[in-house]
Scaffold this active site. Structure first.
Site, PDB file in Angstrom:
ATOM      1  N   CYS A   2       0.946  -1.143   0.025  1.00  0.00           N
ATOM      2  CA  CYS A   2      -0.061  -0.069  -0.038  1.00  0.00           C
ATOM      3  C   CYS A   2       0.816   1.080  -0.016  1.00  0.00           C
ATOM      4  O   CYS A   2       1.900   1.256   0.360  1.00  0.00           O
ATOM      5  CB  CYS A   2      -0.852   0.074   1.407  1.00  0.00           C
ATOM      6  SG  CYS A   2      -1.916  -1.351   1.327  1.00  0.00           S
ATOM      7  N   ARG A  27       5.408  -0.123  -6.085  1.00  0.00           N
ATOM      8  CA  ARG A  27       5.252  -1.022  -4.500  1.00  0.00           C
ATOM      9  C   ARG A  27       4.633  -2.272  -4.737  1.00  0.00           C
ATOM     10  O   ARG A  27       4.555  -2.942  -3.929  1.00  0.00           O
ATOM     11  CB  ARG A  27       4.929  -0.052  -3.620  1.00  0.00           C
ATOM     12  CG  ARG A  27       5.780   1.019  -3.191  1.00  0.00           C
ATOM     13  CD  ARG A  27       5.205   2.119  -2.165  1.00  0.00           C
ATOM     14  NE  ARG A  27       4.796   1.689  -0.973  1.00  0.00           N
ATOM     15  CZ  ARG A  27       5.486   2.033   0.094  1.00  0.00           C
ATOM     16  NH1 ARG A  27       6.749   2.662   0.144  1.00  0.00           N
ATOM     17  NH2 ARG A  27       5.028   1.411   1.361  1.00  0.00           N
ATOM     18  N   TRP A  73      -3.049  -2.694  -1.428  1.00  0.00           N
ATOM     19  CA  TRP A  73      -2.559  -4.119  -1.706  1.00  0.00           C
ATOM     20  C   TRP A  73      -3.360  -4.923  -0.879  1.00  0.00           C
ATOM     21  O   TRP A  73      -3.364  -4.817   0.341  1.00  0.00           O
ATOM     22  CB  TRP A  73      -1.124  -4.329  -1.470  1.00  0.00           C
ATOM     23  CG  TRP A  73      -0.340  -5.487  -1.844  1.00  0.00           C
ATOM     24  CD1 TRP A  73      -0.171  -6.047  -3.035  1.00  0.00           C
ATOM     25  CD2 TRP A  73      -0.120  -6.570  -1.034  1.00  0.00           C
ATOM     26  NE1 TRP A  73       0.390  -7.359  -2.965  1.00  0.00           N
ATOM     27  CE2 TRP A  73       0.590  -7.546  -1.876  1.00  0.00           C
ATOM     28  CE3 TRP A  73      -0.217  -6.830   0.573  1.00  0.00           C
ATOM     29  CZ2 TRP A  73       0.734  -8.873  -1.265  1.00  0.00           C
ATOM     30  CZ3 TRP A  73       0.135  -8.160   1.023  1.00  0.00           C
ATOM     31  CH2 TRP A  73       0.626  -9.078   0.152  1.00  0.00           C
ATOM     32  N   ASN A  98      -2.043   2.536   5.658  1.00  0.00           N
ATOM     33  CA  ASN A  98      -0.976   1.503   5.713  1.00  0.00           C
ATOM     34  C   ASN A  98      -1.051   0.647   7.071  1.00  0.00           C
ATOM     35  O   ASN A  98      -0.905   1.401   7.973  1.00  0.00           O
ATOM     36  CB  ASN A  98       0.193   1.961   4.912  1.00  0.00           C
ATOM     37  CG  ASN A  98       0.148   2.250   3.611  1.00  0.00           C
ATOM     38  OD1 ASN A  98      -1.009   2.406   2.887  1.00  0.00           O
ATOM     39  ND2 ASN A  98       1.411   2.962   3.143  1.00  0.00           N
ATOM     40  N   GLY A  99      -0.944  -0.575   6.789  1.00  0.00           N
ATOM     41  CA  GLY A  99      -0.888  -1.275   8.108  1.00  0.00           C
ATOM     42  C   GLY A  99      -1.968  -2.161   8.364  1.00  0.00           C
ATOM     43  O   GLY A  99      -2.770  -2.627   7.365  1.00  0.00           O
ATOM     44  N   GLU A 484      17.649 -18.743  -5.530  1.00  0.00           N
ATOM     45  CA  GLU A 484      17.365 -17.250  -5.952  1.00  0.00           C
ATOM     46  C   GLU A 484      16.825 -17.207  -7.370  1.00  0.00           C
ATOM     47  O   GLU A 484      15.769 -16.730  -7.880  1.00  0.00           O
ATOM     48  CB  GLU A 484      18.470 -16.406  -5.462  1.00  0.00           C
ATOM     49  CG  GLU A 484      18.416 -14.933  -6.313  1.00  0.00           C
ATOM     50  CD  GLU A 484      17.424 -14.094  -5.856  1.00  0.00           C
ATOM     51  OE1 GLU A 484      16.529 -14.364  -4.921  1.00  0.00           O
ATOM     52  OE2 GLU A 484      17.182 -13.010  -6.595  1.00  0.00           O
ATOM     53  N   LYS A 488      13.131 -16.166  -8.724  1.00  0.00           N
ATOM     54  CA  LYS A 488      13.157 -15.089  -9.948  1.00  0.00           C
ATOM     55  C   LYS A 488      12.107 -15.581 -11.121  1.00  0.00           C
ATOM     56  O   LYS A 488      11.137 -15.188 -11.374  1.00  0.00           O
ATOM     57  CB  LYS A 488      14.448 -14.807 -10.653  1.00  0.00           C
ATOM     58  CG  LYS A 488      15.416 -13.993  -9.572  1.00  0.00           C
ATOM     59  CD  LYS A 488      14.864 -12.528  -9.403  1.00  0.00           C
ATOM     60  CE  LYS A 488      14.118 -12.337  -8.402  1.00  0.00           C
ATOM     61  NZ  LYS A 488      14.770 -11.849  -7.242  1.00  0.00           N
ATOM     62  N   GLU A 491       8.429 -15.991  -9.709  1.00  0.00           N
ATOM     63  CA  GLU A 491       7.902 -14.624  -9.443  1.00  0.00           C
ATOM     64  C   GLU A 491       7.385 -14.191 -10.815  1.00  0.00           C
ATOM     65  O   GLU A 491       6.285 -13.181 -10.774  1.00  0.00           O
ATOM     66  CB  GLU A 491       9.046 -13.678  -8.810  1.00  0.00           C
ATOM     67  CG  GLU A 491       9.241 -13.683  -7.285  1.00  0.00           C
ATOM     68  CD  GLU A 491      10.093 -12.513  -7.092  1.00  0.00           C
ATOM     69  OE1 GLU A 491      11.378 -12.684  -7.504  1.00  0.00           O
ATOM     70  OE2 GLU A 491       9.891 -11.547  -6.456  1.00  0.00           O
ATOM     71  N   HIS A 507      17.220 -38.026  -2.874  1.00  0.00           N
ATOM     72  CA  HIS A 507      16.457 -38.441  -1.676  1.00  0.00           C
ATOM     73  C   HIS A 507      15.199 -37.965  -1.757  1.00  0.00           C
ATOM     74  O   HIS A 507      14.288 -37.812  -0.878  1.00  0.00           O
ATOM     75  CB  HIS A 507      16.954 -37.469  -0.532  1.00  0.00           C
ATOM     76  CG  HIS A 507      18.483 -37.874  -0.358  1.00  0.00           C
ATOM     77  ND1 HIS A 507      18.544 -39.141   0.257  1.00  0.00           N
ATOM     78  CD2 HIS A 507      19.594 -37.247  -0.462  1.00  0.00           C
ATOM     79  CE1 HIS A 507      20.062 -39.102   0.628  1.00  0.00           C
ATOM     80  NE2 HIS A 507      20.825 -37.964   0.066  1.00  0.00           N
ATOM     81  N   LYS A 606       6.448  -4.441  -3.829  1.00  0.00           N
ATOM     82  CA  LYS A 606       8.052  -4.152  -3.574  1.00  0.00           C
ATOM     83  C   LYS A 606       8.449  -4.025  -2.208  1.00  0.00           C
ATOM     84  O   LYS A 606       9.438  -4.644  -1.931  1.00  0.00           O
ATOM     85  CB  LYS A 606       8.281  -3.072  -4.547  1.00  0.00           C
ATOM     86  CG  LYS A 606       9.827  -2.571  -4.538  1.00  0.00           C
ATOM     87  CD  LYS A 606      10.423  -3.561  -5.294  1.00  0.00           C
ATOM     88  CE  LYS A 606      11.983  -3.382  -5.398  1.00  0.00           C
ATOM     89  NZ  LYS A 606      12.752  -4.691  -5.798  1.00  0.00           N
TER      90      LYS A 606
HETATM   91  C1  F6R Z   1      12.143 -11.041  -4.475  1.00  0.00           C
HETATM   92  C2  F6R Z   1      12.092 -10.029  -3.524  1.00  0.00           C
HETATM   93  C3  F6R Z   1      11.653 -10.231  -2.328  1.00  0.00           C
HETATM   94  C4  F6R Z   1      12.479  -9.536  -1.155  1.00  0.00           C
HETATM   95  C5  F6R Z   1      11.706  -9.694   0.061  1.00  0.00           C
HETATM   96  C6  F6R Z   1      12.331  -8.980   1.317  1.00  0.00           C
HETATM   97  O1  F6R Z   1      12.555 -10.853  -5.765  1.00  0.00           O
HETATM   98  O2  F6R Z   1      12.280  -8.886  -3.957  1.00  0.00           O
HETATM   99  O3  F6R Z   1      11.739 -11.671  -1.973  1.00  0.00           O
HETATM  100  O4  F6R Z   1      13.643  -9.717  -1.177  1.00  0.00           O
HETATM  101  O5  F6R Z   1      10.320  -8.903   0.232  1.00  0.00           O
HETATM  102  O6  F6R Z   1      12.373  -7.403   0.930  1.00  0.00           O
HETATM  103  P1  F6R Z   1      13.735  -6.427   1.534  1.00  0.00           P
HETATM  104  O7  F6R Z   1      14.803  -6.710   0.889  1.00  0.00           O
HETATM  105  O8  F6R Z   1      13.055  -4.975   1.187  1.00  0.00           O
HETATM  106  O9  F6R Z   1      13.373  -6.792   2.993  1.00  0.00           O
END
Ligand code: F6R
Length: 611
Positions: A2, A27, A73, A98-99, A484, A488, A491, A507, A606
């Protein structure tokens, strides 16, 4: 997640609010809205599902000199117009929030009993009714907000306007970031400064418990005891350059390409001729490192994978290191050994789980708290004893790329500093340190070389467009790199991807292997290469299709079952930082084939400021 924007001015604020919401789009959100008090002193409320552009279309007739706006959001109640913010009560008061309000059910029950009618399923609606109720009992807007926040449990960043007091914008913060932008004859609120780039450079960050009375000419801040307080006026360094695509189709692609520059900036001023410098990390860095005997690192998502790679470095250098997901850490008991440094890693510095873990850690007897972060004005930075910045520059694509590689570089620098203390008095520089420093200097160029493999990665990506699942394999520090890579891919392409330490295949996951299950592997030329090759043979023997990013000296060759993409030889310590880049590009090009919304993948945000 949000986003909040609010404005009070002598000019029409609607364009400022809409522009601010557009700037917060990165975001992640599912609906948007705004409320403006117009010249007739009525509240004009507009809300829509989907993009801010949809909201903009229905706002052409909205004008006024005070208003609040929001991108939502969904947490409580599905994405729908009725659940979008602002929420209003009796057409008198409008609130953006927000929250999460944890006692919303109790408040809802008592408000229903008092005759309030609910039009949404959100937790936020109780806030606006409560403010309205206090105003009906005779309180002015500010007092009504003050009384209301005293009755809320949970987290909030709030912007409140009322048609009864069209010259006052009220802001409140507890647990969710909120700041006040200071303009000339106008003032603003926002959940982050990027919303206000064209209208304000000076700003105040509200602290937890703060409330603010904001008019077009004045800002007064009060702490949780109602005492007037001065908060530091800061100057933002954000500019529009960072928020423009600059010829790239997507921010993610731009940010993958920016890694060369970002890593150069992360290293800038931190390397001596043959050593890592400590002073640039901050005046108290040396003392904090001296106090450190072991490490506890807590983070979420991609930042957690950065921590997981770094654990291999720290432990190789003799520093005990434990790594944990923040949302798990915060809900269990802990044994803390003396001299343990508590470290958080976060791109945004606002991730609520990580922040809550830090707050909890501060009560548990850790020697110090250190944050590795990308955003100077953020909550984690303010709450930590020391912050070492990653200097990635602003990251807009939801899928983290340059933030991850700069976190890794920063963590390697920290590992080298702590290693020195494990080797002796913390001052002596040995051959291994000089070697790592030399390799780090070559890293930007090596990243560039990997990015030049993009055409081959595009060819590889064509094998994934029609797949529903994928496996990623790695060993050692490249196991978290495989994780990772899988994150990616899932996502942004929505392909189900899982990562395994390659030795774990036999396993269980080997049962999944068939020609429809592409298997991606990272194969640097390290001490585990021969073990990895055996694991890859297990896949080939079962008809699996392999896509391998391999050191050109690994001896791995392409054939009908295996596509090998050669990477130039690289030093072991920096190999994970390099090998993640082709995985980022692979995910990007698969997502391009699938036609997904790459920079704003569905359901994701984000900055994750809710639990
Ligand atoms: C994935 C991604 C998320 C963030 C996670 C933590 O591409 O960006 O998994 O890494 O939400 O976010 P931060 O680093 O802002 O605490």
């Amino acid at each position: 997640m949000c986003g909040i924007v609010g404005a009070i001015s002598n000019r029409d604020v609607t364009p400022i609010l809409v522009d601010g919401l557009k700037r917060l789009e990165y975001r992640g959100y599912d609906s948007a809205g705004l409320a403006v008090v117009d010249a007739q002193q009525s509240l004009d409320l507009k809300r829509s599902v989907g993009r801010v552009a949809n909201l903009e279309k229905i706002c052409s007739d909205v004008t006024g000199t005070i208003g609040v706006a929001h991108t939502r959001w969904a947490t409580h109640g599905r994405p729908a117009q009725r659940n979008a913010h602002p929420h209003t009560s009796s057409s008198q008061v409008a609130v953006v929030h927000n929250g999460i309000i944890e006692n919303h059910q109790e408040l809802r029950a008592s408000q229903k009993a008092a005759g309030f009618v609910f039009s949404s399923e959100t937790d936020t609606e109780v806030i606006v009714h409560q403010i309205d109720w206090h105003m009906q009992q005779g309180a002015g807007l500010f007092k009504a907000v003050q009384k209301t926040v005293g009755e809320l449990e949970g987290a909030y960043g709030l912007g409140v306007v009322s048609k009864q007091q069209p010259d006052l914008l009220v802001a409140a913060r507890s647990g969710s970031p909120l700041l006040i932008g200071l303009g000339e004859g106008e003032n603003f609120i926002a959940s982050d400064m990027s919303a206000l780039i064209p209208v304000a450079q000076k700003y105040i960050v509200l602290e937890d418990g703060d409330l603010a009375k904001i008019t077009s000419n004045s800002v007064e801040v009060f702490d949780s005891n109602g005492q007037a307080v001065e908060r530091e006026i800061r100057t933002s360094t954000l500019s529009d350059d960072e928020t423009e695509l600059g010829g790239f189709a997507h921010f993610m692609k731009k940010e993958i390409h920016e890694q060369t520059r970002a890593i150069t900036e992360t290293l800038e001023g931190r390397l001596g001729a043959n050593n890592v410098l400590e002073l640039p990390f901050g005046e108290n860095a040396r003392e904090i490192f001296d106090n450190t005997k072991e490490l506890k690192i807590v983070a979420c998502g991609t930042s957690f994978y950065a921590a997981s790679v770094a654990r291999y470095w720290f432990e190789e250098f003799g520093i005990k290191c434990d790594v944990e997901i923040a949302s798990e850490y915060r809900y269990r008991k802990h044994v803390v050994n003396p001299g343990t440094l508590f470290m958080t890693i976060s791109q945004s510095g606002e991730t609520l789980d990580t922040m809550a873990a830090l707050e909890m850690a501060k009560t548990l007897g850790y020697s110090n708290t250190l944050c590795v972060c990308n955003v100077p004005e953020s909550s984690l930075v303010r709450a930590s004893d020391l912050t070492i910045f990653t200097h990635a520059g602003r990251e807009i694509g939801v899928a983290s790329t340059k933030a991850f590689t700069t976190q890794l570089v920063t963590l390697l620098l920290i590992a080298v500093c702590l290693r020195r203390r494990m080797q002796g008095d913390g001052r002596r520089i040995d051959d291994m340190e000089s070697e790592i420093v030399r390799e780090l200097r070559t890293l930007p160029q090596q990243i560039d070389n990997v990015i030049e493999l993009e055409e081959q990665i595009i060819a590889m990506s064509k094998h994934f467009g029609n797949k529903e699942h994928a496996l990623f394999l790695g060993r050692g520090a490249h196991f978290p790199i495989a994780m990772e890579g899988a994150l990616k891919l899932k996502e942004i392409s929505y392909i189900h991807a899982e990562a395994y330490a390659a030795g774990e295949l036999k396993h269980g996951p080997l049962a999944l292997i068939d020609e429809d299950m592409p298997v991606v592997a990272v194969a640097p030329n390290d001490e585990l290469l021969e073990k990895l090759k055996s694991n890859l043979e297990e896949v080939r023997a079962r008809g699996g299709k392999l896509f391998v990013f391999a050191d050109e000296e690994s001896g791995l060759q392409s054939d009908d079952e295996t596509m090998v993409l050669n990477v130039a030889p690289v030093h072991n310590h920096i190999a994970p930082i390099l090998y993640v880049v082709p995985l980022q590009l692979l995910a990007y090009h698969v997502a391009l084939i699938k036609g997904t919304d790459i920079d704003k993948p569905r359901n994701l945000a984000k900055s994750v400021t809710v639990e």
